[in-house]
Design a protein around this motif. Structure first.
Motif, PDB file in Angstrom:
ATOM      1  N   ARG A 199       0.823  -1.216   0.000  1.00 44.09           N
ATOM      2  CA  ARG A 199       0.000   0.000   0.000  1.00 44.09           C
ATOM      3  C   ARG A 199       0.854   1.261   0.000  1.00 44.09           C
ATOM      4  N   PHE A 200       2.017   1.226   0.660  1.00 41.98           N
ATOM      5  CA  PHE A 200       2.886   2.399   0.665  1.00 41.98           C
ATOM      6  C   PHE A 200       3.639   2.539  -0.643  1.00 41.98           C
ATOM      7  N   ILE A 201       4.095   1.423  -1.200  1.00 41.26           N
ATOM      8  CA  ILE A 201       4.819   1.476  -2.471  1.00 41.26           C
ATOM      9  C   ILE A 201       3.859   1.885  -3.590  1.00 41.26           C
ATOM     10  N   SER A 202       2.629   1.396  -3.551  1.00 42.00           N
ATOM     11  CA  SER A 202       1.630   1.811  -4.544  1.00 42.00           C
ATOM     12  C   SER A 202       1.394   3.310  -4.482  1.00 42.00           C
ATOM     13  N   ARG A 203       1.265   3.818  -3.270  1.00 48.99           N
ATOM     14  CA  ARG A 203       1.041   5.254  -3.091  1.00 48.99           C
ATOM     15  C   ARG A 203       2.253   6.043  -3.585  1.00 48.99           C
ATOM     16  N   MET A 204       3.440   5.539  -3.306  1.00 42.56           N
ATOM     17  CA  MET A 204       4.662   6.205  -3.745  1.00 42.56           C
ATOM     18  C   MET A 204       4.716   6.255  -5.274  1.00 42.56           C
ATOM     19  N   LEU A 205       4.405   5.142  -5.920  1.00 39.23           N
ATOM     20  CA  LEU A 205       4.443   5.092  -7.382  1.00 39.23           C
ATOM     21  C   LEU A 205       3.335   5.946  -7.999  1.00 39.23           C
ATOM     22  N   TYR A 206       2.194   6.002  -7.357  1.00 38.54           N
ATOM     23  CA  TYR A 206       1.082   6.798  -7.859  1.00 38.54           C
ATOM     24  C   TYR A 206       1.439   8.283  -7.880  1.00 38.54           C
ATOM     25  N   ARG A 207       2.313   8.680  -6.955  1.00 38.05           N
ATOM     26  CA  ARG A 207       2.641  10.096  -6.797  1.00 38.05           C
ATOM     27  C   ARG A 207       3.963  10.512  -7.440  1.00 38.05           C
ATOM     28  N   ILE A 208       4.589   9.658  -8.236  1.00 40.78           N
ATOM     29  CA  ILE A 208       5.859  10.065  -8.841  1.00 40.78           C
ATOM     30  C   ILE A 208       5.633  11.206  -9.829  1.00 40.78           C
ATOM     31  N   ASN A 209       6.650  12.029  -9.980  1.00 39.60           N
ATOM     32  CA  ASN A 209       6.551  13.188 -10.866  1.00 39.60           C
ATOM     33  C   ASN A 209       7.004  12.890 -12.283  1.00 39.60           C
ATOM     34  N   ASN A 210       7.938  11.985 -12.439  1.00 41.03           N
ATOM     35  CA  ASN A 210       8.516  11.685 -13.750  1.00 41.03           C
ATOM     36  C   ASN A 210       8.054  10.314 -14.210  1.00 41.03           C
ATOM     37  N   ILE A 211       7.002  10.313 -14.997  1.00 42.55           N
ATOM     38  CA  ILE A 211       6.406   9.071 -15.455  1.00 42.55           C
ATOM     39  C   ILE A 211       7.323   8.411 -16.474  1.00 42.55           C
ATOM     40  N   GLY A 212       7.476   7.125 -16.352  1.00 39.17           N
ATOM     41  CA  GLY A 212       8.283   6.338 -17.263  1.00 39.17           C
ATOM     42  C   GLY A 212       9.138   5.367 -16.477  1.00 39.17           C
ATOM     43  N   PHE A 213       9.205   4.154 -16.954  1.00 41.90           N
ATOM     44  CA  PHE A 213       9.970   3.122 -16.260  1.00 41.90           C
ATOM     45  C   PHE A 213      11.007   2.541 -17.196  1.00 41.90           C
ATOM     46  N   PRO A 214      12.149   2.170 -16.631  1.00 42.02           N
ATOM     47  CA  PRO A 214      12.540   2.143 -15.237  1.00 42.02           C
ATOM     48  C   PRO A 214      12.619   3.537 -14.630  1.00 42.02           C
ATOM     49  N   ASN A 215      12.458   3.552 -13.303  1.00 43.53           N
ATOM     50  CA  ASN A 215      12.444   4.802 -12.563  1.00 43.53           C
ATOM     51  C   ASN A 215      13.255   4.591 -11.291  1.00 43.53           C
ATOM     52  N   ILE A 216      14.029   5.603 -10.902  1.00 36.31           N
ATOM     53  CA  ILE A 216      14.716   5.545  -9.621  1.00 36.31           C
ATOM     54  C   ILE A 216      14.081   6.572  -8.698  1.00 36.31           C
TER      55      ILE A 216
ATOM     56  N   TYR B  35      16.185   2.709 -22.655  1.00 43.72           N
ATOM     57  CA  TYR B  35      15.807   2.117 -23.942  1.00 43.72           C
ATOM     58  C   TYR B  35      16.825   2.427 -25.039  1.00 43.72           C
ATOM     59  N   GLU B  36      17.436   3.607 -24.977  1.00 39.81           N
ATOM     60  CA  GLU B  36      18.499   3.887 -25.941  1.00 39.81           C
ATOM     61  C   GLU B  36      19.629   2.882 -25.781  1.00 39.81           C
ATOM     62  N   GLU B  37      19.990   2.612 -24.556  1.00 35.78           N
ATOM     63  CA  GLU B  37      21.066   1.658 -24.287  1.00 35.78           C
ATOM     64  C   GLU B  37      20.644   0.236 -24.634  1.00 35.78           C
ATOM     65  N   LEU B  38      19.421  -0.095 -24.318  1.00 35.43           N
ATOM     66  CA  LEU B  38      18.916  -1.444 -24.614  1.00 35.43           C
ATOM     67  C   LEU B  38      18.864  -1.684 -26.113  1.00 35.43           C
ATOM     68  N   ASN B  39      18.545  -0.654 -26.891  1.00 39.23           N
ATOM     69  CA  ASN B  39      18.477  -0.800 -28.343  1.00 39.23           C
ATOM     70  C   ASN B  39      19.866  -0.833 -28.990  1.00 39.23           C
ATOM     71  N   LYS B  40      20.862  -0.352 -28.272  1.00 38.80           N
ATOM     72  CA  LYS B  40      22.238  -0.444 -28.779  1.00 38.80           C
ATOM     73  C   LYS B  40      22.752  -1.842 -28.459  1.00 38.80           C
ATOM     74  N   ASP B  41      23.685  -1.887 -27.522  1.00 40.58           N
ATOM     75  CA  ASP B  41      24.264  -3.171 -27.162  1.00 40.58           C
ATOM     76  C   ASP B  41      24.041  -3.545 -25.703  1.00 40.58           C
ATOM     77  N   ALA B  42      23.264  -2.744 -25.009  1.00 41.97           N
ATOM     78  CA  ALA B  42      22.838  -3.023 -23.630  1.00 41.97           C
ATOM     79  C   ALA B  42      23.997  -3.375 -22.708  1.00 41.97           C
ATOM     80  N   LYS B  43      24.895  -2.441 -22.512  1.00 43.66           N
ATOM     81  CA  LYS B  43      25.983  -2.663 -21.566  1.00 43.66           C
ATOM     82  C   LYS B  43      25.490  -2.334 -20.160  1.00 43.66           C
TER      83      LYS B  43
END
Length: 165
Positions: free
Chosen positions: A100-117, A135-143
């Motif tokens: 319930r706390f993690i859901s609330r935390m994710l619901y209130r994030i300011n920068n939408i898009g995952f992965p997210n720190i 995704y830029e890195e994943l589409n390259k060679d994903a180091k």
């Protein structure tokens, strides 16, 4: 005849609507204070959660197939031990913290898009989306090393700017 039947249906519909409205008003007046109290209680508990976990870092990723495989098999073994992992399976967060706390935390994030720190700083959650870089890195060679550098850099940016937030 058709006109009279239409007027009867309209009169019945309006009367039924008014009766439903009259019944729902008292019910909502009874239920609303309880819902408000429960939400205030959860807000207070959430704030306590944030205060008790001040300084904690989080990395959140989703169940998208190619992202999930890369994160699970390559990235997670390489990220720092002080970073708590949240796996967002659909809308359900999986972590070592109360859902319930993690859901609330994710619901209130300011920068939408995952992965997210995210990092809890002085009772607030500061977050950065790594979607573009990831995704830029994943589409390259994903180091893995470059992605972990993005993660560490993101937390450094949060630390450097926490006083101005």
């Amino acid at each position: 005849m058709k006109d009279i039947l239409g007027k009867i249906k309209l009169t019945f519909g309006v009367t039924f609507g008014i009766l439903i409205f009259i019944v729902l008003i008292p019910i909502s007046l009874i239920v609303l204070p309880f819902l408000t109290f429960e939400n205030q209680k959860l807000d207070k508990e959430y704030q306590e959660f944030l205060n008790n976990n001040n300084g904690r870092k989080f990395f959140c990723y989703t169940s998208r197939k190619h992202v999930f495989d890369f994160v699970e098999n390559s990235l997670l073994p390489s990220i720092a031990n002080d970073i708590n992992v949240i796996f967002l399976h659909g809308k359900i967060p999986k972590s070592n913290f109360p859902e319930r706390f993690i859901s609330r935390m994710l619901y209130r994030i300011n920068n939408i898009g995952f992965p997210n720190i995210m990092k809890i700083v002085d009772g607030k959650v500061i977050d950065i989306s790594l979607k573009k870089e990831f995704y830029e890195e994943l589409n390259k060679d994903a180091k893995v090393s470059r992605i972990t550098n993005f993660i560490n850099l993101g937390f450094q940016i949060i630390d450097d700017n926490k006083n101005s937030l």
